[in-house]
Design an enzyme around this catalytic site. Structure first.
Site, PDB file in Angstrom:
ATOM      1  N   HIS A 148       0.818  -1.216   0.000  1.00 35.76           N
ATOM      2  CA  HIS A 148       0.000   0.000   0.000  1.00 35.76           C
ATOM      3  C   HIS A 148       0.849   1.262   0.000  1.00 35.76           C
ATOM      4  O   HIS A 148       0.353   2.342  -0.312  1.00 35.76           O
ATOM      5  CB  HIS A 148      -0.983  -0.004   1.180  1.00 35.76           C
ATOM      6  CG  HIS A 148      -0.364   0.207   2.527  1.00 35.76           C
ATOM      7  ND1 HIS A 148      -0.094  -0.817   3.404  1.00 35.76           N
ATOM      8  CD2 HIS A 148       0.029   1.333   3.164  1.00 35.76           C
ATOM      9  CE1 HIS A 148       0.424  -0.334   4.518  1.00 35.76           C
ATOM     10  NE2 HIS A 148       0.510   0.975   4.398  1.00 35.76           N
ATOM     11  N   ASP A 179       0.277  -7.624   1.240  1.00 30.24           N
ATOM     12  CA  ASP A 179       0.700  -6.241   1.503  1.00 30.24           C
ATOM     13  C   ASP A 179       2.218  -6.098   1.564  1.00 30.24           C
ATOM     14  O   ASP A 179       2.757  -5.457   2.454  1.00 30.24           O
ATOM     15  CB  ASP A 179       0.066  -5.712   2.793  1.00 30.24           C
ATOM     16  CG  ASP A 179       0.006  -4.193   2.815  1.00 30.24           C
ATOM     17  OD1 ASP A 179       0.410  -3.569   1.816  1.00 30.24           O
ATOM     18  OD2 ASP A 179      -0.438  -3.626   3.833  1.00 30.24           O
ATOM     19  N   SER A 257       4.641   2.253   7.971  1.00 31.15           N
ATOM     20  CA  SER A 257       4.360   1.218   6.964  1.00 31.15           C
ATOM     21  C   SER A 257       5.628   0.782   6.249  1.00 31.15           C
ATOM     22  O   SER A 257       6.372   1.612   5.734  1.00 31.15           O
ATOM     23  CB  SER A 257       3.384   1.748   5.918  1.00 31.15           C
ATOM     24  OG  SER A 257       2.074   1.744   6.393  1.00 31.15           O
TER      25      SER A 257
END
Length: 596
Positions: A148, A179, A257
């Site tokens: 993402h 992911d 992230s």
């Protein structure tokens, strides 16, 4: 799951539908940092293997790191017990030495410019926005980050700790379901005097964990500490999948992230990727474990691209009730009941509704849908399936009408009738005399408001299974007003079922039917008995004028310019519009049912 969530925005749906499908997915948030104009500010979304051996009793042995990961810095250890259970204190991550720890230099900041497709106007893209995240170096001059973080990327740059130079990076592979994304940087200067991270074992409960990255609140590297709270099959919100995940209580914030999580020995045990925001819970963050990372890297090495995690393709029900087991002639306290089989899976040729799965590759499946995991632990049945690769064969022990038998099934990634993500490029579209046709997808549902998309299309998206590979729900998204389509201007978000009597299989098939039509009229049949008729010659005359009036470069997307190949010959379409079971685990309200 809040059914409107799949990437970066939160959108409300009809309260009638939400009341039945609302789940904790809506509480997850992305942990990348977004930077954009006021109109581009977005609330976060829930963003974000190896073959097993068994002991003599059929229990799942501790997973090993496969030798094929060597090029990425994951090395094989032939001592099974030491792979995940060793306590070697090679390097203790203590507050006194964390500042100068060499592994911090392998963690970089990611700068990404995103330009997402406009699914409502599929011939153009949305306004670009930027974000920052984290990544880290592995073997083979590669970087790992979250998928993402680089979704719909137009430019990716990375910057090392203590450096003021940004280097251009290239996305080599993107695994939406897990992911994870793999990056490369060509510059030799970027890789100078830095060692890639070493991957460690799957941690145990209460093991210390250190999360490193570049979250909001500053420009320099950030370090937070905590412990492992839980290890189980977890909902991966970005990919709408169920894979092994590590829950930790270390602080994870937007911008973390793609950053690594370390154990006490300075080994990377996973990738930070999502958090749970709730009024009833605090300090719940999630890390992608090295087993999932290893599966991703091995898949990429074997195939030269990422193919995805395999699926069994069955809806199964727990068998906790003794009377239910007796009715099915299951004598022992084991097994799960097959309630539905996906038509596109190989299981559709082998399993039947009413079968009871009692073993998977000689591992006993409990009546709660769990299997043995390490010592004194159990884990969801999904875990065994997730260890397989696309094309692998699984041997199942089943009970059918009281008779025990063994069957073999080829596992492949699940085929979604309504995809959660569009892999690359623009969505497909076809414009016929101002009628804009496009396949239904979750991103399109997100962009459309609850009143315009309609509950019927939402129900089809949630409850319909693909009956054959390549099937799509093609909708008339809108009508670009012109005198050739007078009277149809208000038609929107309707599924087109037939053209001149031929049932439409996907948008490529629709384009082929239009191109090969020799009749005077194009006769479209939509759901709810709507029809639209156009004169074929008038369509050709009006097309160029409509494209010019609305500033559209082409009447169809590039993928529809290719010659049509009928790979669906002989496929039949059922008149049944949708089933009675949601197609995603996030929307199943009964705890005893789940898709495998």
């Amino acid at each position: 799951m809040a059914v409107t969530l799949s990437s970066y925005t939160t959108t409300s749906l009809s309260s009638a539908l939400l009341s039945t499908v609302k789940f904790q997915y809506s509480s997850y948030r992305p942990i990348l940092s977004l930077h954009s104009n006021a109109q581009q500010k977005k609330e976060g979304v829930v963003v974000q293997k190896k073959k097993q051996s068994k002991d003599e009793k059929g229990n799942v042995a501790k997973p090993q790191q496969a030798s094929s990961y060597k090029g990425f810095g994951i090395t094989r250890n032939d001592n099974k017990d030491s792979v995940f259970d060793s306590k070697d204190q090679q390097f203790q991550v203590e507050p006194s030495n964390i500042q100068n720890a060499a592994f911090l230099n392998a963690v970089v900041k990611v700068y990404c410019t995103h330009t997402a497709p406009d699914y409502s106007l599929p011939w153009q893209k949305q306004r670009q926005y930027t974000s920052t995240g984290s990544a880290f170096m592995i073997g083979g001059r590669k970087l790992l980050t979250n998928a993402h973080c680089v979704e719909h990327d137009t430019q990716v740059k990375v910057k090392r700790r203590g450096d003021d130079t940004k280097y251009v990076a290239k996305v080599l592979a993107r695994g939406v379901d897990c992911d994870i994304a793999l990056l490369s940087v060509e510059s030799d200067e970027f890789w100078r005097e830095v060692e890639p991270l070493r991957f460690g074992r799957l941690p145990h409960l209460q093991d210390s964990v250190t999360v490193v990255g570049y979250p909001l609140g500053g420009d320099t590297i950030s370090v937070t500490k905590g412990v492992v709270s839980r290890i189980e099959v977890t909902s991966y919100a970005h990919g709408s999948s169920d894979l092994l995940g590590i829950q930790i209580d270390a602080a994870i914030n937007p911008g973390n992230s793609g950053g690594p999580a370390f154990n006490a020995q300075g080994e990377c045990i996973g990738v930070a990727f999502q958090v749970l925001r709730s009024d009833d819970a605090e300090n719940i963050g999630y890390v992608i474990p090295t087993t999932v990372v290893s599966h991703f890297l091995t898949d990429y090495e074997k195939n030269g691209r990422y193919t995805g995690f395999a699926s069994l393709g069955v809806l199964i029900q727990k068998l906790e009730n003794p009377a239910l087991r007796t009715c099915l002639k299951v004598k022992s306290n084991e097994g799960v009941l097959v309630r539905r089989v996906e038509p596109t899976s190989d299981a559709n040729n082998v399993l039947k509704e009413g079968d009871v799965i009692v073993r998977f590759d000689n591992v006993r499946v409990g009546c709660e849908g769990t299997v043995p995991f390490r010592s004194n632990e159990r884990i969801a049945f999904h875990y065994l399936i997730s260890q397989k690769f696309a094309g692998d064969t699984a041997e199942l022990g089943i009970i059918r009408a009281g008779t025990s038998m063994n069957v073999k099934i080829v596992l492949n990634p699940r085929v979604h009738l309504v995809p959660y993500h569009i892999d690359e490029g623009q969505p497909s579209y076809l414009i016929i005399a101002g009628l804009v046709f496009t396949p239904l997808s979750e991103p399109l549902i997100e962009e459309e408001c609850e009143d315009t998309i309609g509950l019927k299309l939402l129900a089809k998206a949630r409850y319909s299974l693909a009956r054959f590979e390549g099937e799509q729900i093609v909708i008339l998204s809108q009508v670009l007003a012109n005198e050739v389509n007078i009277g149809y201007e208000d038609m929107s978000n309707l599924q087109v079922l037939k053209l001149n009597g031929s049932r439409i299989k996907n948008i490529q098939h629709l384009a082929h039917l239009v191109d090969s039509c020799k009749d005077r009229h194009l006769y479209f049949e939509f759901e709810d008995s709507y029809v639209a008729v156009l004169e074929r010659e008038a369509v050709a005359t009006a097309s160029s004028c409509i494209l010019a009036d609305y500033g559209i470069p082409s009447e169809r997307s590039p993928d529809l310019l290719k010659p049509y190949v009928n790979s669906l010959e002989g496929e039949t379409s059922s008149e049944k519009e949708f089933g009675d079971i949601p197609v995603s685990n996030y929307e199943i309200g009964v705890d005893g049912l789940f898709w495998a």
